[in-house]
Scaffold this active site. Structure first.
Site, PDB file in Angstrom:
ATOM      1  CG  ASP A 152      -2.097  -0.895   1.123  1.00  0.00           C
ATOM      2  OD1 ASP A 152      -2.332  -1.432   0.026  1.00  0.00           O
ATOM      3  OD2 ASP A 152      -2.786  -1.104   2.140  1.00  0.00           O
ATOM      4  CG  ASP A 185       3.688  -6.856  10.773  1.00  0.00           C
ATOM      5  OD1 ASP A 185       2.795  -7.117   9.940  1.00  0.00           O
ATOM      6  OD2 ASP A 185       3.442  -6.506  11.948  1.00  0.00           O
ATOM      7  CG  ASP A 199       9.146  -4.944  12.022  1.00  0.00           C
ATOM      8  OD1 ASP A 199       8.127  -5.359  11.462  1.00  0.00           O
ATOM      9  OD2 ASP A 199       9.198  -4.693  13.246  1.00  0.00           O
ATOM     10  CG  ASP A 209      -3.057  -8.110  15.980  1.00  0.00           C
ATOM     11  OD1 ASP A 209      -3.850  -7.303  16.501  1.00  0.00           O
ATOM     12  OD2 ASP A 209      -1.824  -8.001  16.097  1.00  0.00           O
TER      13      ASP A 209
END
Length: 500
Positions: A88, A143, A145, A236
């Site tokens: 995105d 994710d 990282d 989540d």
């Protein structure tokens, strides 16, 4: 006035003591009844299932290539694996992603670069959009990282041989735990969350949550629970409880670790904690009544209550700090001594509870040198006090509003910058007005405590000193990092002008 202050002090102390007792119970429960049992026995799959790996990204120029390459290097049959990069981004991250995905495709990896016309739903919206085209019966999520290990899937997919398992959650490891005092404290906090909280809840049949990354979902569990929703900032946590209410079982694998980058900025840490606090309260407001009415064991209801309402302690902390400060000026000496003793007892109990809770986590992670991490417990308390004002505001937002404005936590691929520093990198966060307010509050609290001591011969309470120190530490740390970053940028610009 004295009666009101004492009543507020007693009520706030009682609430905090209750949550402290819960932390103590978790630590003791782990030592006495869980221990090695929190580490699930791996299952070997009879047949490997098809897996879709989803990598949600938004403006991650520094870490996008790393996570895409790590996902592409996962050891799993190529015909059973696909990778979706859910991008995105609004900056040059998309060009980085395009190159990295093309590289994977060149090496025979089924990888797709998925772009949306808008960011509706933020991360939840991106995951839902990717799920529509996903081919896998299992969905692994990482994710930006995080750096999944090559053997990650082969170590966890066997758990899904049990048809009741909806999620397998791995623990988070840390790429930069020793970068600073802030990252060391975060590492201890996360180690306790995974080892002790997840360990106890999983071993006792209570609900626990998928942490948004480093885990694998059964696609059917997502669909049965109603899919990803964006009406909270913690999609989540929300989906986790809905799935478990629908009858799906979660498995926690403490022996499988996925390393990730911890926030190095005070401002980024504050932003992350506020997002989790607001989203956690939103989830509690929406789901807790259903959980308490559900046909599940009482212990599961109690544990869900403590997990989902834990952030409510922050406004209670602020109330306690204000009441303790006011008591130094407005109540008579006898009652001042009562407040002083009560605050001392509360802090002492908090110290015991947190030392037990975090000490157990430290021993699990480092059995030989665990005591070296115990001195971090006071820093945990100071940091918690320092962010309490911002957290209280986030809790209020979660209680009164469903509207969400999602802001990412910056990641920098530490060590990959040309000067080895994040200070000159893009995505840095400004310290914000909150840092100035925290510094002002901290200085005011400590000054008033000293003046009360001089005027009334009454020692400042431990709570007053804790909050004054916490506000100054957090606010001052954010401002100091902002100044260092500006100096670093100024020096970099000067070097460029000299080189041109």
């Amino acid at each position: 006035m004295t009666t009101v202050l004492l009543a507020l002090h007693f009520a706030a102390s009682l609430v905090l003591a209750l949550y402290g007792l819960h932390r103590l119970w978790l630590g003791v429960r782990y030592v006495r009844h869980v221990g090695a049992r929190s580490r699930a026995t791996p299952r070997s799959p009879r047949a490997l299932p098809r897996v879709t790996v989803q990598l949600p990204l938004y403006n991650e120029r520094y870490v996008a290539e790393r996570v895409i390459r790590a996902a592409g290097a996962i050891d799993y049959p190529r015909e059973l694996l696909e990778i979706q990069v859910l991008d995105d981004s609004t900056d040059e991250t998309s060009q980085v992603v395009e190159r990295a995905v093309a590289e994977l495709q060149h090496h025979g990896v089924r990888a797709t670069h998925i772009r949306r016309s808008d960011r509706s739903g933020y991360k939840a919206g991106a995951l839902a959009a990717g799920l529509k085209d996903a081919r896998g019966e299992l969905i692994a999520i990482f994710d930006a990282d995080f750096v999944p290990t090559r053997d990650f899937l082969l170590r966890v997919v066997g758990e899904f041989e049990d048809p009741t398992v909806g999620v397998v959650q791995a623990r988070w490891a840390h790429l930069n735990a020793e970068s600073s005092l802030l990252t060391r404290v975060q590492a201890l906090q996360l180690d306790a969350h995974f080892a002790v909280e997840h360990g106890v809840r999983a071993a006792t049949g209570c609900f626990f949550n998928f942490n948004g990354t480093a885990g694998v979902w059964r696609r059917q569990a997502i669909e049965d629970a109603g899919g990803w929703r964006s009406d909270t900032l913690t999609e989540d946590l929300d989906l986790s409880y809905r799935a478990q209410l629908a009858g799906w079982r979660f498995v926690y694998r403490d022996d499988v670790a996925v390393p990730a980058e911890l926030p190095v900025e005070v401002a980024a840490y504050r932003l992350q904690q506020q997002r989790w606090a607001q989203g956690g309260v939103q989830t509690a407001r929406m789901l807790l009544p259903t959980i308490l009415r559900a046909d599940i064991p009482r212990r599961a209801k109690v544990e869900a209550f403590f997990q989902l309402t834990g952030n409510l302690t922050y406004p209670v902390l602020v109330v306690l700090a204000l009441v303790s400060l006011a008591a130094g000026w407005l109540v008579e000496p006898l009652h001042k001594n009562w407040v002083l003793a009560a605050d001392g007892a509360l802090l002492g109990f908090a110290g015991i509870a947190l030392t037990t809770f975090y000490g157990v986590a430290a021993r699990v992670r480092d059995p030989d040198q665990w005591w070296h991490r115990l001195p971090l417990v006071p820093a945990v308390m100071v940091l918690g006090a320092g962010i309490s004002l911002g957290q209280a505001v986030a809790v209020f937002r979660g209680l009164v509003s469903d509207k969400t404005s999602w802001r990412r936590t910056p990641k920098y691929h530490l060590g990959a910058q040309r000067d080895g520093s994040w200070h000159s990198a893009a995505y840095r966060l400004e310290a914000s007005r909150g840092a100035f307010l925290e510094c002002a509050l901290g200085a005011t609290v400590l000054l008033l405590a000293v003046l009360a001591l001089i005027a009334n011969s009454a020692s400042p309470t431990g709570v007053t000193v804790l909050f004054g120190t916490g506000f100054l530490s957090v606010g001052g740390g954010a401002l100091a990092q902002q100044r260092t970053a500006r100096l670093s940028l100024g020096g970099l610009a000067h070097s460029r002008r000299r080189g041109s």
